[in-house]
Design a protein around this motif. Structure first.
Motif, PDB file in Angstrom:
ATOM      1  N   VAL A 143       0.841  -1.205   0.000  1.00  0.00           N
ATOM      2  CA  VAL A 143       0.000   0.000   0.000  1.00  0.00           C
ATOM      3  C   VAL A 143       0.874   1.253   0.000  1.00  0.00           C
ATOM      4  O   VAL A 143       0.654   2.191  -0.778  1.00  0.00           O
ATOM      5  N   THR A 144       1.886   1.274   0.861  1.00  0.00           N
ATOM      6  CA  THR A 144       2.798   2.418   0.910  1.00  0.00           C
ATOM      7  C   THR A 144       3.536   2.562  -0.423  1.00  0.00           C
ATOM      8  O   THR A 144       3.705   3.673  -0.942  1.00  0.00           O
ATOM      9  N   GLY A 145       3.986   1.457  -0.982  1.00  0.00           N
ATOM     10  CA  GLY A 145       4.676   1.497  -2.270  1.00  0.00           C
ATOM     11  C   GLY A 145       3.786   1.981  -3.393  1.00  0.00           C
ATOM     12  O   GLY A 145       4.242   2.690  -4.297  1.00  0.00           O
ATOM     13  N   THR A 146       2.502   1.606  -3.352  1.00  0.00           N
ATOM     14  CA  THR A 146       1.558   2.115  -4.356  1.00  0.00           C
ATOM     15  C   THR A 146       1.478   3.632  -4.283  1.00  0.00           C
ATOM     16  O   THR A 146       1.515   4.329  -5.310  1.00  0.00           O
ATOM     17  N   LEU A 147       1.368   4.146  -3.071  1.00  0.00           N
ATOM     18  CA  LEU A 147       1.313   5.599  -2.906  1.00  0.00           C
ATOM     19  C   LEU A 147       2.555   6.274  -3.485  1.00  0.00           C
ATOM     20  O   LEU A 147       2.454   7.245  -4.248  1.00  0.00           O
ATOM     21  N   LEU A 148       3.737   5.758  -3.173  1.00  0.00           N
ATOM     22  CA  LEU A 148       4.974   6.359  -3.682  1.00  0.00           C
ATOM     23  C   LEU A 148       5.080   6.192  -5.188  1.00  0.00           C
ATOM     24  O   LEU A 148       5.528   7.114  -5.893  1.00  0.00           O
ATOM     25  N   ALA A 149       4.671   5.041  -5.704  1.00  0.00           N
ATOM     26  CA  ALA A 149       4.702   4.832  -7.156  1.00  0.00           C
ATOM     27  C   ALA A 149       3.898   5.899  -7.871  1.00  0.00           C
ATOM     28  O   ALA A 149       4.331   6.446  -8.899  1.00  0.00           O
ATOM     29  N   PHE A 150       2.746   6.242  -7.323  1.00  0.00           N
ATOM     30  CA  PHE A 150       1.893   7.205  -8.017  1.00  0.00           C
ATOM     31  C   PHE A 150       2.294   8.649  -7.759  1.00  0.00           C
ATOM     32  O   PHE A 150       2.023   9.512  -8.599  1.00  0.00           O
ATOM     33  N   HIS A 151       2.979   8.924  -6.672  1.00  0.00           N
ATOM     34  CA  HIS A 151       3.567  10.265  -6.570  1.00  0.00           C
ATOM     35  C   HIS A 151       4.547  10.481  -7.729  1.00  0.00           C
ATOM     36  O   HIS A 151       4.607  11.568  -8.316  1.00  0.00           O
ATOM     37  N   PHE A 152       5.300   9.449  -8.067  1.00  0.00           N
ATOM     38  CA  PHE A 152       6.232   9.558  -9.193  1.00  0.00           C
ATOM     39  C   PHE A 152       5.498   9.542 -10.535  1.00  0.00           C
ATOM     40  O   PHE A 152       5.686  10.438 -11.371  1.00  0.00           O
ATOM     41  N   ILE A 153       4.652   8.560 -10.738  1.00  0.00           N
ATOM     42  CA  ILE A 153       3.966   8.401 -12.026  1.00  0.00           C
ATOM     43  C   ILE A 153       3.073   9.599 -12.331  1.00  0.00           C
ATOM     44  O   ILE A 153       3.022  10.073 -13.470  1.00  0.00           O
ATOM     45  N   ASN A 154       2.345  10.095 -11.332  1.00  0.00           N
ATOM     46  CA  ASN A 154       1.487  11.283 -11.559  1.00  0.00           C
ATOM     47  C   ASN A 154       2.269  12.414 -12.188  1.00  0.00           C
ATOM     48  O   ASN A 154       1.806  13.084 -13.112  1.00  0.00           O
ATOM     49  N   ARG A 155       3.455  12.658 -11.666  1.00  0.00           N
ATOM     50  CA  ARG A 155       4.252  13.795 -12.130  1.00  0.00           C
ATOM     51  C   ARG A 155       4.783  13.571 -13.543  1.00  0.00           C
ATOM     52  O   ARG A 155       4.781  14.489 -14.374  1.00  0.00           O
ATOM     53  N   VAL A 156       5.240  12.359 -13.820  1.00  0.00           N
ATOM     54  CA  VAL A 156       5.714  12.047 -15.170  1.00  0.00           C
ATOM     55  C   VAL A 156       4.572  12.178 -16.176  1.00  0.00           C
ATOM     56  O   VAL A 156       4.722  12.800 -17.235  1.00  0.00           O
ATOM     57  N   GLY A 203      21.952  -3.940  -8.043  1.00  0.00           N
ATOM     58  CA  GLY A 203      23.272  -3.863  -7.422  1.00  0.00           C
ATOM     59  C   GLY A 203      23.204  -4.117  -5.927  1.00  0.00           C
ATOM     60  O   GLY A 203      22.543  -5.044  -5.466  1.00  0.00           O
ATOM     61  N   THR A 204      23.872  -3.274  -5.169  1.00  0.00           N
ATOM     62  CA  THR A 204      23.873  -3.414  -3.708  1.00  0.00           C
ATOM     63  C   THR A 204      22.930  -2.417  -3.039  1.00  0.00           C
ATOM     64  O   THR A 204      23.073  -2.109  -1.863  1.00  0.00           O
ATOM     65  N   THR A 205      21.965  -1.903  -3.816  1.00  0.00           N
ATOM     66  CA  THR A 205      21.022  -0.919  -3.289  1.00  0.00           C
ATOM     67  C   THR A 205      20.273  -1.473  -2.081  1.00  0.00           C
ATOM     68  O   THR A 205      19.687  -2.555  -2.144  1.00  0.00           O
ATOM     69  N   ALA A 206      20.290  -0.740  -0.982  1.00  0.00           N
ATOM     70  CA  ALA A 206      19.593  -1.167   0.236  1.00  0.00           C
ATOM     71  C   ALA A 206      18.122  -0.771   0.166  1.00  0.00           C
ATOM     72  O   ALA A 206      17.793   0.353  -0.220  1.00  0.00           O
ATOM     73  N   SER A 207      17.258  -1.701   0.538  1.00  0.00           N
ATOM     74  CA  SER A 207      15.834  -1.388   0.572  1.00  0.00           C
ATOM     75  C   SER A 207      15.543  -0.436   1.728  1.00  0.00           C
ATOM     76  O   SER A 207      16.180  -0.519   2.782  1.00  0.00           O
ATOM     77  N   PRO A 208      14.572   0.457   1.571  1.00  0.00           N
ATOM     78  CA  PRO A 208      14.209   1.353   2.674  1.00  0.00           C
ATOM     79  C   PRO A 208      13.581   0.576   3.828  1.00  0.00           C
ATOM     80  O   PRO A 208      12.970  -0.481   3.622  1.00  0.00           O
ATOM     81  N   SER A 209      13.707   1.111   5.023  1.00  0.00           N
ATOM     82  CA  SER A 209      13.248   0.392   6.215  1.00  0.00           C
ATOM     83  C   SER A 209      11.745   0.141   6.201  1.00  0.00           C
ATOM     84  O   SER A 209      11.278  -0.889   6.710  1.00  0.00           O
ATOM     85  N   TRP A 210      10.956   1.039   5.604  1.00  0.00           N
ATOM     86  CA  TRP A 210       9.501   0.869   5.606  1.00  0.00           C
ATOM     87  C   TRP A 210       9.053  -0.345   4.797  1.00  0.00           C
ATOM     88  O   TRP A 210       7.939  -0.848   4.984  1.00  0.00           O
ATOM     89  N   ALA A 211       9.936  -0.852   3.914  1.00  0.00           N
ATOM     90  CA  ALA A 211       9.541  -1.928   3.012  1.00  0.00           C
ATOM     91  C   ALA A 211       9.911  -3.313   3.516  1.00  0.00           C
ATOM     92  O   ALA A 211       9.502  -4.315   2.919  1.00  0.00           O
ATOM     93  N   GLY A 212      10.695  -3.406   4.590  1.00  0.00           N
ATOM     94  CA  GLY A 212      11.104  -4.708   5.072  1.00  0.00           C
ATOM     95  C   GLY A 212      11.844  -5.478   3.993  1.00  0.00           C
ATOM     96  O   GLY A 212      12.686  -4.928   3.282  1.00  0.00           O
ATOM     97  N   ASP A 213      11.517  -6.769   3.851  1.00  0.00           N
ATOM     98  CA  ASP A 213      12.161  -7.568   2.812  1.00  0.00           C
ATOM     99  C   ASP A 213      11.278  -7.734   1.583  1.00  0.00           C
ATOM    100  O   ASP A 213      11.487  -8.638   0.762  1.00  0.00           O
ATOM    101  N   SER A 214      10.295  -6.856   1.422  1.00  0.00           N
ATOM    102  CA  SER A 214       9.385  -6.929   0.275  1.00  0.00           C
ATOM    103  C   SER A 214      10.095  -6.535  -1.016  1.00  0.00           C
ATOM    104  O   SER A 214      10.966  -5.650  -1.020  1.00  0.00           O
ATOM    105  N   PRO A 215       9.736  -7.150  -2.156  1.00  0.00           N
ATOM    106  CA  PRO A 215      10.263  -6.696  -3.446  1.00  0.00           C
ATOM    107  C   PRO A 215       9.963  -5.226  -3.734  1.00  0.00           C
ATOM    108  O   PRO A 215      10.653  -4.589  -4.531  1.00  0.00           O
ATOM    109  N   VAL A 216       8.942  -4.692  -3.073  1.00  0.00           N
ATOM    110  CA  VAL A 216       8.588  -3.276  -3.259  1.00  0.00           C
ATOM    111  C   VAL A 216       9.767  -2.389  -2.886  1.00  0.00           C
ATOM    112  O   VAL A 216      10.048  -1.388  -3.555  1.00  0.00           O
TER     113      VAL A 216
END
Length: 329
Positions: free
Chosen positions: A140-153, A201-214
């Motif tokens: 749900v959080t990832g959906t929100l962030l995805a659309f903050h980006f997509i809306n602007r593009v 690469g070695t990009t670290a996932s943000p803490s809010w996402a846990g181990d989710s692919p999101v």
């Protein structure tokens, strides 16, 4: 559908990573829709945008209705009519016509849980003012962030009408379209299938996402889109970052004049690029043909315009994401 500043290469001619992304879009979504074709000039941003949307909005067992509601509500907060219309149609496809039409009218859902989700999504436009964070799962959080980006593009690079003449604003058309897309919208998607498309690469996932692919998808998109800042000087990048933080999502009353005032102290060669990046972050539909013509005098490639818009969009999106991780503020 009309692209505002350039016409991408037709989907049937796509090669390499772009062709791979388009194949997943055919298999799992509605095909290579204009949102993604507009990003095709920069394949790494295209792939990461698709991955974030797929893993957040489509995959996993979190309620798809809840996620479409969030996508619609944040799109409404960002004034992206194209995205509101698209996700209202998908709410119809998921068998929620009443909820869809309430969102289309700008109303508040009658079910308390849906009303709270919509309020939460809309409040994220100005996360500091709203003391905003997320109690929800990564999808749900990832959906929100995805659309903050997509809306602007989308608002920067596409015209606002999903269908010719704005036909998608007819409840009847939305209902019929929902039935057409019902099967595709309701198919379950396995998490993680988009990740092989990414150069994580070695990009670290943000803490809010846990181990989710999101989390992997968001971190990869952030890295890919932030590279557009390399088109600007350090002073220009600091101007964009600082403005995003202090304005906290406030929609400018007169975006064109607002942007002109903000770039007065930026070196002359950087002013038009900084202006476009700022508008992409705050009022992307206000980017004009004149802005783009001036930018193309020094950066003629479509890819550089997409990179610049993506940079402004991800800077605004990451301002929202930082509210989820206080240690990074």
């Amino acid at each position: 559908m009309t692209y505002r500043f350039f016409t991408p290469t037709p989907a049937k001619l796509a090669t390499g990573l772009t062709a791979e992304v388009y194949q997943q879009l055919r298999d799992e979504f509605l095909g290579p829709v204009p949102t993604f074709q507009a990003l095709s000039a920069v394949p790494e941003v295209l792939a990461a945008t698709w991955a974030l949307m797929r893993e957040a909005l489509l995959a996993g067992d979190t309620s798809r209705v809840d996620r479409e509601l969030v996508a619609s509500a944040v799109s409404r907060a960002n004034r992206c009519q194209f995205c509101v219309d698209a996700h209202v149609l998908l709410l119809h496809a998921l068998g929620e016509p009443k909820l869809a039409e309430v969102i289309a009218r700008g109303g508040t859902p009658s079910e308390p849980r849906h009303a709270e989700l919509a309020r939460w999504a809309e409040a994220s436009r100005s996360p500091r003012a709203a003391d905003w964070t997320s109690p929800y799962r990564p999808e749900v959080t990832g959906t929100l962030l995805a659309f903050h980006f997509i809306n602007r593009v989308v608002s920067a690079l596409l015209d606002p009408d999903l269908l010719p003449g704005g036909l998608q604003r007819s409840p009847l058309v939305r209902s019929v379209g929902g039935r057409l897309y019902a099967r595709a919208a309701r198919e379950l998607k396995e998490p993680g299938r988009s990740l092989p498309l990414l150069d994580a690469g070695t990009t670290a996932s943000p803490s809010w996402a846990g181990d989710s692919p999101v989390g992997v998808a968001y971190a990869t998109l952030r890295n890919a889109a932030m590279q557009g800042g390399d088109l600007l000087s350090d002073v220009a990048r600091r101007t964009v970052t600082a403005t995003v933080r202090w304005e906290d999502g406030r929609y400018p009353d007169r975006p064109a004049d607002w942007a002109v005032d903000l770039v007065r102290d930026v070196p002359g060669a950087d002013r038009v690029g900084t202006r476009i990046a700022l508008l992409a972050a705050f009022a992307p539909s206000a980017v004009t043909v004149g802005d783009v013509a001036l930018w193309r005098m020094s950066h003629p490639a479509d890819a550089d315009l997409v990179r610049l818009v993506a940079y402004g969009a991800i800077t605004a999106t990451d301002h929202v994401a930082r509210a989820l991780s206080p240690a990074h503020l």
